[in-house]
Scaffold this active site. Structure first.
Site, PDB file in Angstrom:
ATOM      1  N   ARG A   1      -4.162   8.697   9.352  1.00  0.00           N
ATOM      2  CA  ARG A   1      -5.343   7.830   9.283  1.00  0.00           C
ATOM      3  C   ARG A   1      -6.480   8.454  10.082  1.00  0.00           C
ATOM      4  O   ARG A   1      -6.266   9.213  11.028  1.00  0.00           O
ATOM      5  CB  ARG A   1      -5.024   6.432   9.841  1.00  0.00           C
ATOM      6  CG  ARG A   1      -3.905   5.700   9.124  1.00  0.00           C
ATOM      7  CD  ARG A   1      -4.231   5.362   7.682  1.00  0.00           C
ATOM      8  NE  ARG A   1      -5.409   4.508   7.594  1.00  0.00           N
ATOM      9  CZ  ARG A   1      -5.372   3.176   7.713  1.00  0.00           C
ATOM     10  NH1 ARG A   1      -4.220   2.557   7.959  1.00  0.00           N
ATOM     11  NH2 ARG A   1      -6.472   2.460   7.594  1.00  0.00           N
TER      12      ARG A   1
ATOM     13  N   PRO B   1      -6.613  -4.768   4.516  1.00  0.00           N
ATOM     14  CA  PRO B   1      -7.048  -5.922   5.301  1.00  0.00           C
ATOM     15  C   PRO B   1      -6.416  -5.923   6.692  1.00  0.00           C
ATOM     16  O   PRO B   1      -5.234  -5.644   6.851  1.00  0.00           O
ATOM     17  CB  PRO B   1      -6.554  -7.114   4.475  1.00  0.00           C
ATOM     18  CG  PRO B   1      -6.427  -6.587   3.096  1.00  0.00           C
ATOM     19  CD  PRO B   1      -6.006  -5.151   3.239  1.00  0.00           C
ATOM     20  N   GLU B   2      -7.226  -6.205   7.698  1.00  0.00           N
ATOM     21  CA  GLU B   2      -6.702  -6.315   9.052  1.00  0.00           C
ATOM     22  C   GLU B   2      -6.427  -7.788   9.348  1.00  0.00           C
ATOM     23  O   GLU B   2      -6.652  -8.663   8.513  1.00  0.00           O
ATOM     24  CB  GLU B   2      -7.676  -5.661  10.035  1.00  0.00           C
ATOM     25  CG  GLU B   2      -7.897  -4.191   9.670  1.00  0.00           C
ATOM     26  CD  GLU B   2      -8.529  -3.339  10.752  1.00  0.00           C
ATOM     27  OE1 GLU B   2      -8.360  -3.639  11.939  1.00  0.00           O
ATOM     28  OE2 GLU B   2      -9.183  -2.332  10.385  1.00  0.00           O
TER      29      GLU B   2
ATOM     30  N   LYS C   1      -0.567  -8.744   9.412  1.00  0.00           N
ATOM     31  CA  LYS C   1      -1.059  -8.459   8.073  1.00  0.00           C
ATOM     32  C   LYS C   1      -0.208  -9.103   6.981  1.00  0.00           C
ATOM     33  O   LYS C   1      -0.420  -8.848   5.794  1.00  0.00           O
ATOM     34  CB  LYS C   1      -1.104  -6.944   7.852  1.00  0.00           C
ATOM     35  CG  LYS C   1      -2.052  -6.224   8.812  1.00  0.00           C
ATOM     36  CD  LYS C   1      -2.055  -4.727   8.568  1.00  0.00           C
ATOM     37  CE  LYS C   1      -2.974  -4.009   9.536  1.00  0.00           C
ATOM     38  NZ  LYS C   1      -3.008  -2.549   9.300  1.00  0.00           N
TER      39      LYS C   1
END
Length: 323
Positions: free
Chosen positions: A313, A2-3, A52
């Site tokens: 990433r 989740p951002e 976050k």
């Protein structure tokens, strides 16, 4: 993972339905039994997000800190509210691969939530409105680390990276390690802090934007989109980015974060109206400039979008527009 917009929306659900009420706290899974005992029966007095991370305060001065990480999620059930933007979405609002058709008004979240309904809502990287409840409270499903329960609303936490009971000083110590959050910090001070940090770093800007000590809340999607919107090469060292462009990045992040909190979607394309806007709410394919578009033509210049690994990433970018 989740951002920032997702965590702010989760905190809002707690503010709407739990703050000001005594909360029964338990650990159906058993792994948080001691922490649950410390919080059980106390009134929740605050719910806030910083990047976050989320912090829930209780009347006796203790806080529940939660970082969802990659696998964590909150399931809300009972008399809860749900935005018009997910009322008929056959998918999970907020995730980049939402499917289905979204209907209804797309008002500001706090006004579009409407009357509470007795149902289920999963909130994580994405949001999914599920079937109405047959009984309340529902039986725990799966490995529920923490259950928070009022007389009409239930919240179950599964799979978090962090779940701790902290005192005020410990909470502040966690927050002090985080970069500025546009929805939390003073706008001018936050912009200055972000700008000063970036301009003294030799680290590529693509890595700096994902560093939660530099700026809070940005994840893989927002990182790729912010860099494209700025037409900035992701490999540029932070100290080599012109100051006016660093400041523009901060202002754009503030703008996109507010849109994400309002709509529940990581909408990063400007100027969408009517059917184009509804399509963007319903599908990632119509929502982003470069994210997850490997090999597809750039929406601006037509060059195939690249994907590479950086810092473990995936990074998506246009080698021409961001040269």
């Amino acid at each position: 993972m989740p951002e920032g917009h997702s965590v702010h929306r989760i905190a809002r659900q707690f503010a709407l339905h739990f703050v000001g009420k005594p909360v029964a706290v338990s650990s159906p899974q058993g792994r948080f039994a001691e922490g649950a005992r410390m919080l059980d029966g106390h009134v929740m007095t605050d719910a806030r997000a910083v990047g976050k991370q989320m912090f829930l305060e209780f009347e006796h001065g203790l806080w529940l800190r939660v970082h969802l990480g990659i696998y964590g999620a909150w399931d809300f059930a009972g008399d809860i509210t749900a935005d018009a933007t997910i009322a008929s979405a056959n998918g999970r609002m907020g995730q980049t691969n939402q499917r289905g058709t979204v209907v209804g008004a797309f008002e500001d979240s706090l006004s579009s939530i409407g009357a509470p309904r007795r149902t289920r809502l999963r909130m994580a990287e994405q949001e999914k409105l599920e079937a109405p409840l047959e009984s309340f409270p529902p039986d725990p499903v799966g490995a529920v680390r923490v259950r928070l329960l009022t007389d009409v609303t239930c919240a179950d936490l599964r799979g978090p990276t962090a779940c701790d009971v902290l005192g005020p000083e410990e909470v502040q110590a966690v927050i002090d390690k985080l970069g500025p959050d546009p929805l939390v910090d003073s706008p001018k001070k936050a912009e200055e802090r972000f700008t000063e940090t970036v301009l003294r770093k030799p680290t590529p800007i693509a890595l700096l934007l994902m560093d939660q000590s530099v700026v809070s809340g940005i994840g893989n999607v927002y990182r790729a989109e912010l860099l494209f919107r700025a037409r900035l090469n992701p490999h540029t060292p932070g100290r080599d980015v012109p100051e006016e462009l660093v400041r523009a990045l901060w202002k754009d992040w503030s703008k996109l974060l507010k849109i994400g909190v309002r709509t529940g979607q990581m909408l990063t394309m400007d100027g969408l109206r009517g059917k184009a806007y509804e399509a963007a709410l319903a599908s990632r394919a119509d929502r982003h400039w470069v994210y997850h578009r490997t090999g597809l033509p750039c929406r601006v210049c037509g060059t195939p979008i690249l994907m590479e690994e950086i810092g473990g990433r995936k990074l998506y970018w246009c080698p021409v527009c961001q040269a």
